[in-house]
Design an enzyme around this catalytic site. Sequence first.
Site, PDB file in Angstrom:
ATOM      1  N   HIS A 184      11.047   4.753   1.328  1.00 54.23           N
ATOM      2  CA  HIS A 184      10.091   4.299   0.319  1.00 54.23           C
ATOM      3  C   HIS A 184      10.008   2.775   0.273  1.00 54.23           C
ATOM      4  CE1 HIS A 184       7.211   3.929  -2.689  1.00 54.23           C
ATOM      5  NE2 HIS A 184       8.016   3.090  -3.306  1.00 54.23           N
TER       6      HIS A 184
ATOM      7  N   TYR B 249       6.966  -1.145   0.750  1.00 57.54           N
ATOM      8  CA  TYR B 249       6.792  -2.460   0.110  1.00 57.54           C
ATOM      9  C   TYR B 249       7.141  -3.592   1.060  1.00 57.54           C
ATOM     10  CZ  TYR B 249       6.155   0.467  -3.900  1.00 57.54           C
ATOM     11  OH  TYR B 249       5.692   1.437  -4.739  1.00 57.54           O
TER      12      TYR B 249
ATOM     13  N   HIS C 141      -3.734   9.206   1.624  1.00 58.27           N
ATOM     14  CA  HIS C 141      -3.115   8.168   0.781  1.00 58.27           C
ATOM     15  C   HIS C 141      -2.664   6.972   1.606  1.00 58.27           C
ATOM     16  CE1 HIS C 141      -0.138   6.166  -1.771  1.00 58.27           C
ATOM     17  NE2 HIS C 141       0.828   6.511  -0.950  1.00 58.27           N
ATOM     18  N   PHE C 142      -1.951   7.243   2.706  1.00 61.65           N
ATOM     19  CA  PHE C 142      -1.333   6.068   3.319  1.00 61.65           C
ATOM     20  C   PHE C 142      -2.261   5.289   4.255  1.00 61.65           C
ATOM     21  CE2 PHE C 142       0.992   9.284   6.138  1.00 61.65           C
ATOM     22  CZ  PHE C 142       0.462   8.885   7.348  1.00 61.65           C
ATOM     23  N   HIS C 143      -3.415   5.860   4.592  1.00 59.67           N
ATOM     24  CA  HIS C 143      -4.356   5.004   5.319  1.00 59.67           C
ATOM     25  C   HIS C 143      -5.103   4.074   4.360  1.00 59.67           C
ATOM     26  CE1 HIS C 143      -3.359   7.608   8.707  1.00 59.67           C
ATOM     27  NE2 HIS C 143      -3.661   6.539   9.414  1.00 59.67           N
TER      28      HIS C 143
ATOM     29  N   ARG D 144      -0.868  18.296   7.168  1.00 58.50           N
ATOM     30  CA  ARG D 144      -0.723  17.094   7.969  1.00 58.50           C
ATOM     31  C   ARG D 144       0.158  17.440   9.157  1.00 58.50           C
ATOM     32  NH1 ARG D 144       3.896  13.151   5.171  1.00 58.50           N
ATOM     33  NH2 ARG D 144       3.412  11.910   7.004  1.00 58.50           N
ATOM     34  N   ARG D 145       0.267  16.544  10.126  1.00 58.08           N
ATOM     35  CA  ARG D 145       1.168  16.705  11.267  1.00 58.08           C
ATOM     36  C   ARG D 145       1.010  18.065  11.939  1.00 58.08           C
ATOM     37  NH1 ARG D 145       6.792  13.879   9.134  1.00 58.08           N
ATOM     38  NH2 ARG D 145       6.137  11.832   9.763  1.00 58.08           N
TER      39      ARG D 145
HETATM   40 FE1  HAS Z   1       2.910   5.837  -1.062  1.00 65.69          FE
HETATM   41  C1  HAS Z   1       3.862   8.782   0.495  1.00 65.69           C
HETATM   42  C2  HAS Z   1       3.791   7.122  -4.094  1.00 65.69           C
HETATM   43  C3  HAS Z   1       2.184   2.828  -2.556  1.00 65.69           C
HETATM   44  C4  HAS Z   1       2.683   4.365   2.041  1.00 65.69           C
HETATM   45  N1  HAS Z   1       3.184   6.457   0.895  1.00 65.69           N
HETATM   46  C5  HAS Z   1       3.548   7.718   1.314  1.00 65.69           C
HETATM   47  C6  HAS Z   1       3.607   7.743   2.750  1.00 65.69           C
HETATM   48  C7  HAS Z   1       3.301   6.476   3.179  1.00 65.69           C
HETATM   49  C8  HAS Z   1       3.035   5.688   2.008  1.00 65.69           C
HETATM   50  C9  HAS Z   1       3.272   5.991   4.615  1.00 65.69           C
HETATM   51  O1  HAS Z   1       5.484   9.444  -5.144  1.00 65.69           O
HETATM   52  C10 HAS Z   1       3.923   8.975   3.602  1.00 65.69           C
HETATM   53  C11 HAS Z   1       5.309   8.988   4.109  1.00 65.69           C
HETATM   54  C12 HAS Z   1       5.511  10.179   5.010  1.00 65.69           C
HETATM   55  O2  HAS Z   1       5.299  10.039   6.227  1.00 65.69           O
HETATM   56  O3  HAS Z   1       5.826  11.264   4.508  1.00 65.69           O
HETATM   57  N2  HAS Z   1       2.922   5.135  -2.971  1.00 65.69           N
HETATM   58  C13 HAS Z   1       3.288   5.822  -4.070  1.00 65.69           C
HETATM   59  C14 HAS Z   1       3.118   4.997  -5.261  1.00 65.69           C
HETATM   60  C15 HAS Z   1       2.642   3.779  -4.823  1.00 65.69           C
HETATM   61  C16 HAS Z   1       2.550   3.871  -3.385  1.00 65.69           C
HETATM   62  C17 HAS Z   1       3.384   5.371  -6.682  1.00 65.69           C
HETATM   63  N3  HAS Z   1       2.484   3.975  -0.391  1.00 65.69           N
HETATM   64  C18 HAS Z   1       2.253   2.869  -1.173  1.00 65.69           C
HETATM   65  C19 HAS Z   1       2.078   1.705  -0.351  1.00 65.69           C
HETATM   66  C20 HAS Z   1       2.219   2.145   0.954  1.00 65.69           C
HETATM   67  C21 HAS Z   1       2.472   3.560   0.908  1.00 65.69           C
HETATM   68  C22 HAS Z   1       1.823   0.318  -0.874  1.00 65.69           C
HETATM   69  C23 HAS Z   1       2.150   1.399   2.228  1.00 65.69           C
HETATM   70  C24 HAS Z   1       1.987   0.123   2.359  1.00 65.69           C
HETATM   71  N4  HAS Z   1       3.642   7.609  -1.665  1.00 65.69           N
HETATM   72  C25 HAS Z   1       4.001   7.908  -2.958  1.00 65.69           C
HETATM   73  C26 HAS Z   1       4.657   9.225  -2.978  1.00 65.69           C
HETATM   74  C27 HAS Z   1       4.684   9.704  -1.671  1.00 65.69           C
HETATM   75  C28 HAS Z   1       4.040   8.664  -0.885  1.00 65.69           C
HETATM   76  C29 HAS Z   1       5.195   9.945  -4.142  1.00 65.69           C
HETATM   77  C30 HAS Z   1       5.289  11.033  -1.175  1.00 65.69           C
HETATM   78  C31 HAS Z   1       4.265  12.069  -1.094  1.00 65.69           C
HETATM   79  C32 HAS Z   1       4.765  13.318  -0.413  1.00 65.69           C
HETATM   80  O4  HAS Z   1       4.816  14.358  -1.078  1.00 65.69           O
HETATM   81  O5  HAS Z   1       5.086  13.294   0.785  1.00 65.69           O
HETATM   82  C33 HAS Z   1       2.358   2.563  -5.693  1.00 65.69           C
HETATM   83  O6  HAS Z   1       3.179   1.491  -5.304  1.00 65.69           O
HETATM   84  C34 HAS Z   1       0.935   2.136  -5.668  1.00 65.69           C
HETATM   85  C35 HAS Z   1       0.666   0.957  -6.566  1.00 65.69           C
HETATM   86  C36 HAS Z   1      -0.692   0.394  -6.311  1.00 65.69           C
HETATM   87  C37 HAS Z   1      -1.561   0.014  -7.248  1.00 65.69           C
HETATM   88  C38 HAS Z   1      -2.883  -0.562  -6.840  1.00 65.69           C
HETATM   89  C39 HAS Z   1      -3.027  -1.998  -7.266  1.00 65.69           C
HETATM   90  C40 HAS Z   1      -4.267  -2.587  -6.686  1.00 65.69           C
HETATM   91  C41 HAS Z   1      -4.339  -3.818  -6.176  1.00 65.69           C
HETATM   92  C42 HAS Z   1      -5.652  -4.310  -5.634  1.00 65.69           C
HETATM   93  C43 HAS Z   1      -6.379  -5.060  -6.682  1.00 65.69           C
HETATM   94  C44 HAS Z   1      -7.752  -5.285  -6.333  1.00 65.69           C
HETATM   95  C45 HAS Z   1      -8.349  -6.484  -6.465  1.00 65.69           C
HETATM   96  C46 HAS Z   1      -9.737  -6.548  -6.040  1.00 65.69           C
HETATM   97  C47 HAS Z   1      -7.669  -7.702  -6.946  1.00 65.69           C
HETATM   98  C48 HAS Z   1      -1.267   0.094  -8.677  1.00 65.69           C
HETATM   99  C49 HAS Z   1      -3.179  -4.769  -6.192  1.00 65.69           C
HETATM  100  C50 HAS Z   1     -10.570  -7.348  -6.928  1.00 65.69           C
HETATM  101  C51 HAS Z   1     -11.889  -6.903  -6.713  1.00 65.69           C
HETATM  102  C52 HAS Z   1     -12.695  -6.569  -7.707  1.00 65.69           C
HETATM  103  C53 HAS Z   1     -13.398  -5.272  -7.726  1.00 65.69           C
HETATM  104  C54 HAS Z   1     -12.963  -7.458  -8.850  1.00 65.69           C
HETATM  105 CU    CU Z   2       7.311   6.407  -1.440  1.00 63.53          CU
END
Ligand code: HAS
Ligand code: CU
Length: 555
Positions: free
Chosen positions: A230, A234, A381-383, A444-445
């Site tokens: 996990h 980050y 999700h992860f793409h 998947r996979r």
């Molecule tokens: Fe995830 C599975 C939960 C973030 C990558 N994640 C994965 C896998 C990958 C991955 C690769 O709880 C699959 C792994 C595998 O092979 O099995 N993930 C989360 C949560 C977050 C999260 C809660 N993941 C990421 C990030 C990744 C990533 C970052 C890669 C870089 N994920 C999970 C969970 C799984 C999971 C479970 C397991 C699922 C399962 O069952 O297998 C959080 O950190 C996300 C927080 C993000 C936000 C968005 C903030 C938005 C921002 C942009 C702002 C936009 C602006 C634009 C400023 C709160 C910062 C302004 C423009 C205007 C319109 C004005």
């Molecule tokens: Cu995770």
Amino acid sequence: MRTPVVASPSGFELPEGHLRAIRWMIYLAFGALAIGIVNGLGQALNYSRVDILQYFPGMRDYYQGLTVHGVVNAIVFTFAFANGFLSLTTSRALARPLNGGLLWAVFATMVLGFVLAAYAMGTGQASVLYTFYPPLMAHWSYYLGLALLVVSTWLTGINLLLGLRGWRKDNPGVRIPLMAFVSVATYAMWALASIGIAVSVVGLLLPWSLGLIEHSDPLLSRTLFWYSGHPIVYFWLLPAYVSWYMMVPKHAGGTLFSDQLTRIVFVLFLLLSIPTGFHHQYTDPGISTGMKAIHATLTFGVFFPSMVTAFSVMYALEIGGRRRGGTGLTNWFFKLDWKNPALVAQLLAMLTFTLGGITGLINASYNLNAAIHNTAWIPGHFHMTVGSAVTLSFMGIAYWLIPYLTKRELVGKGMALLSSWIYTAGVLVMARGLISGGLDGMPRRTLIMEAPYEKATWELAGMLTGLGGTLMFMGGGAFFAVLIGTVLFGKKSEGPVDIPFTETHHPPASSGWEVKLDRFRYWIIATIILILVAYLPFFIQYLPGNFTSTPYQFF
Ligand code: HAS
Ligand code: CU
């Protein structure tokens, strides 16, 4: 509003040899990405039942292709980029050279690790995916290669730390420059996070693949993997956040409103990234529901610094948009410089990441996870996270970094802009396919094109996945054309090229509680305590483990 201050000192130039080492790390990163996107196309087309893998020697088998895709994109590309980019930001921010020998050692370790892993994967002896769960067994060179790739990040971490220590000695009582702070925080987090993968690979899997240990323990290895697996997301994301905080506001003509808040965000990532790994193991037996609940709660905690980032960066962009004549509630957004490839790539990355973040929240919710775990939803999700928030941001960074490192002007600005739009359209279409298919049980996979149990409703989902993947591939192709064009044919820049530094409204406080933010030692101790709370009960109950599984190799 006070006069903005420059967040990190500029004017210092890295020695030529250091810039060369960093340039080669960045080339290695994008070289890996180039291999990975070819594989990615094969993976996406599988969902629309088009088989191109057969035409690629060394990637004929579905799981072989998927392993190469995962390893080169998610490990080699991201590690090499972080090692190069954050060495540069730290050195520039501290205005002092890092250790040049270590920089080259990092590069050499990565090349060796990559070659070893590539040998195992290319010869079809490591089709175990990037998660390498035992009892699937790969050739020893695969594990050794991955271990060396992790070692390269440790060497970088040591280099940053040595730089910081030297700087502190020369600047007693001075606040750490913000850009160095965020870079070092990223590596401090990863130093603690990578322990799990290191123990699993070096202590269990490597000796097992060499025949020194007879059996493996799948649950123990999975747990150690996700302890690192996990926070690794980050470690991929934070270099992009370094750019979103420290450079994107500058591109947009805005300023960062809070130095303090930025530090708090990175401290929160240090504290909360690691004790969350069980959210990948909600369906694993042998881990108590109570422990899973603790990890679920902390996962919602680590969601918070990303929310803060969204609003901080949006505010910085708004300032930029208004300075360019934007008025009203939303008009500033359209007034941003939509002709600057470095900015546009990262804006599109952010927009996609809002969807990536929301899907993450759904994954983290224990009961919703049961509906989407191991389905195509997850790659959806992860793409939208690593596949775009991270990759597209790194591409955006490359649009100023490659000219900076090669002292050549960017070739094909129009193509660079187009590339980001096509790539983003591709990600969104592909994620739409994967996510809707996942909700409908599409796994998947899985080699969907030969699955005997396909549902008719997966057809549209599969076609969108294939179409989106093809668009991503085209966007990536355009990016590489710009990159190669710049390196080979870019006009020599006249005058000095500099890194885009963001300015902040206020200098960091020189007294009060904020000063304590810079005491990494305290945060590291607090992180270790949280890790113990989250993992110790499991290990006390589980160890010495169940080493009973015999190895399998289906390839
Ligand atoms: Fe995830 C599975 C939960 C973030 C990558 N994640 C994965 C896998 C990958 C991955 C690769 O709880 C699959 C792994 C595998 O092979 O099995 N993930 C989360 C949560 C977050 C999260 C809660 N993941 C990421 C990030 C990744 C990533 C970052 C890669 C870089 N994920 C999970 C969970 C799984 C999971 C479970 C397991 C699922 C399962 O069952 O297998 C959080 O950190 C996300 C927080 C993000 C936000 C968005 C903030 C938005 C921002 C942009 C702002 C936009 C602006 C634009 C400023 C709160 C910062 C302004 C423009 C205007 C319109 C004005
Ligand atoms: Cu995770």
